[in-house]
Design an enzyme around this catalytic site. Structure first.
Site: not given
Ligand code: ZN
Length: 274
Positions: A103, A166, A239
């Site tokens: 990530e 993210h 996200e």
């Molecule tokens: Zn994250």
């Protein structure tokens, strides 16, 4: 806080990691002799591109989530810090795709593409970290939260907005993005508007909303995140997809996918500041 030498070292380390990226060198002017030999249409096209300075005078903070070396510094990233009325770990390791694409690397690549696009439109970009490396950790969430606030690290004028990038690590079957803004009463209400612009821009670019959280709205409010709680400027966390899902992972790993995410975020920044 009782400051021990170890904490001082940790803070200095985080400060180094969090130092904003240097402004790029201005391109050297085209020699006058070139102008005579370049077709007029090309000159016109170049000057049109150069005058798209819609974000001139704006300062945007980009927060690429996590850091590639976080897992190698457990003591440092597990240290508790103020997360806005609660104590939380300095940072976490983040997730990864099934094949191990981190990530931290995904958020870094999208952030770099976004920085390039925003700078091309005249913006000043401040990053919460300026490298992606297995040898680095942090910065902690309190620094990520405060960077861009008026008065923090000598900033005379607050930055215009912050995007925290993210990728999620949910069950394999779920797909899609969701935007997170603060749910704190009295916090910056403009964050909600910024968050809706981010959602609209991702919708427009063909990214699907999360199928596994946020009730299909692609939008949630949370009160437990230091990055959001400590920010005094409009801030949206996103996200961008579920890294554990094979289809999302394919997009998130590819340079084309990363640029497409960045273009959506650039659209959101422009829409919000218009
Ligand atoms: Zn994250």
């Amino acid at each position: 806080m009782h400051v021990t030498p170890a904490v001082v070292v940790a803070l200095v380390g985080a400060a180094l990691v969090a130092a904003p990226a240097q402004a790029p060198q201005a391109p050297s002017p085209t020699p006058a002799t070139h102008a005579r030999t370049t077709p007029a249409a090309v000159v016109a096209a170049l000057s049109t591109a150069a005058t798209d300075q819609s974000l001139k005078g704006r300062t945007i903070v980009i927060d690429p989530g996590h850091q590639l070396g976080n897992s190698r510094f457990p003591r440092k990233i597990n240290r508790l810090v103020d997360a806005g009325g609660l104590r939380k770990a300095c940072n976490t390791t983040g997730t990864a795709t099934a094949s191990g694409y981190a990530e931290a690397t995904f958020t870094w690549r999208v952030a770099v593409a976004l920085r390039k696009q925003l700078r091309a439109k005249g913006a000043t970009v401040v990053m919460t970290r300026d490298r992606n490396s297995r040898r680095l950790w942090g910065p902690c969430v309190d620094i990520r939260g405060k960077l861009g606030n008026k008065g923090y690290r000598g900033r005379e004028r607050a930055a215009d907005l912050k995007l925290s990038i993210h990728g999620d690590g949910a069950a394999r079957s779920g797909r899609g993005f969701h935007v997170i803004v603060t749910g704190r009463r009295g916090a910056v209400v403009r964050s909600a508007r910024l968050g809706r612009e981010v959602r609209a821009a991702l919708d427009e670019r063909g990214f699907r909303r999360s199928t596994y959280t946020a009730g299909g709205r692609g939008f949630v409010r949370r009160t437990d995140l230091g990055t959001l709680n400590l920010s005094r400027i409009p801030t949206a966390m996103v996200e961008l997809g579920n890294m554990r899902n094979p289809r999302d992972a394919r997009t998130m790993r590819s340079a084309a996918g990363q640029r497409r995410y960045a273009r959506a975020l650039t659209t959101a920044v422009e829409a919000y500041l218009r």
